[in-house]
Write a protein that holds these residues in place. Structure first.
Motif, mmCIF file in Angstrom:
data_model
loop_
_atom_site.group_PDB
_atom_site.id
_atom_site.type_symbol
_atom_site.label_atom_id
_atom_site.label_comp_id
_atom_site.label_asym_id
_atom_site.label_seq_id
_atom_site.Cartn_x
_atom_site.Cartn_y
_atom_site.Cartn_z
ATOM 1 N N TRP A 175 33.299 -9.239 16.954
ATOM 2 C CA TRP A 175 33.447 -10.373 17.900
ATOM 3 C C TRP A 175 31.970 -10.925 18.644
ATOM 4 O O TRP A 175 31.697 -12.020 18.574
ATOM 5 C CB TRP A 175 34.313 -10.007 18.904
ATOM 6 N N ARG A 176 31.119 -9.687 19.087
ATOM 7 C CA ARG A 176 29.977 -10.418 19.583
ATOM 8 C C ARG A 176 28.877 -10.935 18.581
ATOM 9 O O ARG A 176 28.407 -12.039 18.868
ATOM 10 C CB ARG A 176 29.477 -9.100 20.182
ATOM 11 N N VAL A 177 28.982 -10.414 17.450
ATOM 12 C CA VAL A 177 28.243 -11.078 16.403
ATOM 13 C C VAL A 177 28.629 -12.576 16.220
ATOM 14 O O VAL A 177 27.588 -13.469 15.843
ATOM 15 C CB VAL A 177 28.319 -10.120 14.976
ATOM 16 N N LEU A 178 29.913 -12.529 15.959
ATOM 17 C CA LEU A 178 30.463 -13.889 15.674
ATOM 18 C C LEU A 178 30.331 -15.144 17.326
ATOM 19 O O LEU A 178 29.680 -16.013 16.795
ATOM 20 C CB LEU A 178 32.163 -13.985 15.438
ATOM 21 N N GLN A 179 30.248 -14.393 18.110
ATOM 22 C CA GLN A 179 29.873 -15.443 19.490
ATOM 23 C C GLN A 179 28.331 -15.645 19.306
ATOM 24 O O GLN A 179 28.108 -16.917 19.636
ATOM 25 C CB GLN A 179 29.876 -14.291 20.680
ATOM 26 N N ALA A 180 27.489 -14.688 18.666
ATOM 27 C CA ALA A 180 26.115 -15.064 18.806
ATOM 28 C C ALA A 180 25.699 -16.030 17.637
ATOM 29 O O ALA A 180 24.998 -16.855 17.806
ATOM 30 C CB ALA A 180 25.333 -13.819 18.592
ATOM 31 N N THR A 181 26.270 -15.799 16.449
ATOM 32 C CA THR A 181 25.966 -16.479 15.315
ATOM 33 C C THR A 181 26.759 -17.704 15.028
ATOM 34 O O THR A 181 26.098 -18.729 14.604
ATOM 35 C CB THR A 181 26.204 -15.637 13.943
ATOM 36 N N ARG A 182 27.836 -17.897 15.551
ATOM 37 C CA ARG A 182 28.731 -19.100 15.500
ATOM 38 C C ARG A 182 28.639 -19.945 16.672
ATOM 39 O O ARG A 182 29.300 -21.120 16.712
ATOM 40 C CB ARG A 182 29.906 -19.023 14.810
ATOM 41 N N ASP A 183 28.166 -19.377 17.863
ATOM 42 C CA ASP A 183 28.174 -19.968 19.226
ATOM 43 C C ASP A 183 29.821 -20.546 19.528
ATOM 44 O O ASP A 183 29.735 -21.649 20.071
ATOM 45 C CB ASP A 183 27.309 -21.190 19.257
ATOM 46 N N VAL A 184 30.703 -19.717 19.536
ATOM 47 C CA VAL A 184 31.943 -20.085 19.694
ATOM 48 C C VAL A 184 32.307 -20.391 21.316
ATOM 49 O O VAL A 184 33.100 -21.017 21.549
ATOM 50 C CB VAL A 184 33.024 -19.083 19.196
ATOM 51 N N ASP A 185 31.405 -20.113 22.190
ATOM 52 C CA ASP A 185 31.510 -20.317 23.596
ATOM 53 C C ASP A 185 30.584 -21.354 23.942
ATOM 54 O O ASP A 185 30.241 -21.610 25.125
ATOM 55 C CB ASP A 185 30.996 -18.727 24.339
ATOM 56 N N ALA A 241 22.620 -8.206 20.538
ATOM 57 C CA ALA A 241 22.327 -6.986 20.722
ATOM 58 C C ALA A 241 23.268 -6.144 21.367
ATOM 59 O O ALA A 241 23.504 -4.972 20.797
ATOM 60 C CB ALA A 241 21.117 -6.989 21.755
ATOM 61 N N GLY A 242 24.481 -6.819 22.101
ATOM 62 C CA GLY A 242 25.584 -6.025 22.594
ATOM 63 C C GLY A 242 26.411 -5.737 21.113
ATOM 64 O O GLY A 242 27.073 -4.504 21.251
ATOM 65 N N GLY A 243 26.705 -6.551 20.317
ATOM 66 C CA GLY A 243 27.428 -6.326 19.152
ATOM 67 C C GLY A 243 26.796 -5.205 18.305
ATOM 68 O O GLY A 243 27.559 -4.362 18.013
ATOM 69 N N LEU A 244 25.248 -4.925 18.105
ATOM 70 C CA LEU A 244 24.731 -3.921 17.573
ATOM 71 C C LEU A 244 24.991 -2.610 18.105
ATOM 72 O O LEU A 244 25.328 -1.331 17.675
ATOM 73 C CB LEU A 244 23.272 -4.081 17.106
ATOM 74 N N VAL A 245 24.866 -2.509 19.356
ATOM 75 C CA VAL A 245 24.933 -1.484 20.222
ATOM 76 C C VAL A 245 26.291 -0.612 20.250
ATOM 77 O O VAL A 245 26.566 0.421 20.045
ATOM 78 C CB VAL A 245 24.814 -1.648 21.812
#
Length: 270
Positions: free
Chosen positions: A72-82, A99-103
């Protein structure tokens, strides 16, 4: 079930898993206020949880949830859903989400390793990490690298404190006023407490500087240990432990009431 609905479930399950993890850390940190042998970080807390009745089942749930949260974090970052946009501030926020998604993905893999191997085998991988760290820190100006790395938790910590102070998280919640009356103060306390821990981690990194050796980098355990070693440290640790438990309540609240925008190109609707 549509792909869009599946992603919503994935996101909510991820927030719930983060809440469970911080609840475990917070409880152990609360116990550690009187007993310094208790674990105070995510890795040790997962190991302690594994030794409890139904430990494998609980850690398995955490693994699934953390993987969901990382995705979900990766999706938030790459697709800018927010809708953080592509301006500098938005790009910084999205980089933090990535970074949070990777951690969280790495933590999920660590927990998965606890389930399928014994602790000795996971220890060998941490030895390889220390070897790589030793190579990086053998550089003449390696202290500059440490200072740069320290900026990451510093930025995260400051962002958490501002987010808690301004209660800006409310814009993402779909809950009525009666619910937010209870969620708001607990969430603000939890965000500020987590921010303080991240800033302390940053300070520990910066203070270590060129004296930093090939060892595990300071994390939540070291930050809480530093608090415990101060005068009246047990009280400060207790307050911070309650703050981490409050952050778990904030995470569970996100699992229930956060707006999950899934108007993403390529994702089918119901």
């Amino acid at each position: 079930m549509s792909a869009q609905h599946s992603l919503v479930i994935l996101a909510r399950g991820g927030y719930a898993a983060r809440g469970m993890l911080y609840l475990i850390i917070g409880i152990f940190a609360l116990l550690a206020a009187r007993d310094s042998t208790k674990p105070k970080d995510s890795h040790k807390s997962l190991e302690a949880l594994l030794s409890q009745p139904f430990g494998y089942f609980l850690v398995g749930l955490v693994v699934a949830g953390l993987l969901a949260f990382a995705a979900w974090r990766v999706l938030q970052a790459t697709r800018d859903v927010d809708h953080h946009d592509k301006k500098f501030k938005g790009l910084v926020i999205r980089a933090g989400l990535l970074a949070g998604g990777l951690v969280n993905g790495a933590l999920a893999l660590f927990a998965m390793g606890l389930l399928i191997t014994d602790l000795k085998s996971s220890g060998s991988s941490s030895g390889q990490t220390r070897d790589l760290l030793a190579h990086l820190l053998s550089w003449k100006h390696s202290n500059l690298l440490v200072y740069l790395i320290a900026l990451v938790p510093l930025g995260v910590g400051i962002a958490h404190i501002f987010k808690g102070w301004k209660a800006s998280f409310e814009r993402y919640f779909e809950a009525d006023a009666d619910v937010m009356r209870y969620v708001r103060p607990v969430s603000r306390f939890g965000l500020v407490a987590r921010g303080v821990v991240f800033i302390e981690i940053s300070l520990l990194l910066a203070i270590s500087g060129s004296t930093y050796q090939a060892m595990d980098p300071p994390g939540m355990k070291e930050a809480l240990d530093a608090l415990q070693n101060l005068p009246a440290g047990w009280l400060m640790l207790m307050v911070m432990a309650l703050g981490l438990i409050a952050f778990s309540v904030y995470s569970f609240s996100e699992a229930f009431w956060r707006k999950i925008n899934m108007d993403v190109p390529g994702v089918s609707r119901a």
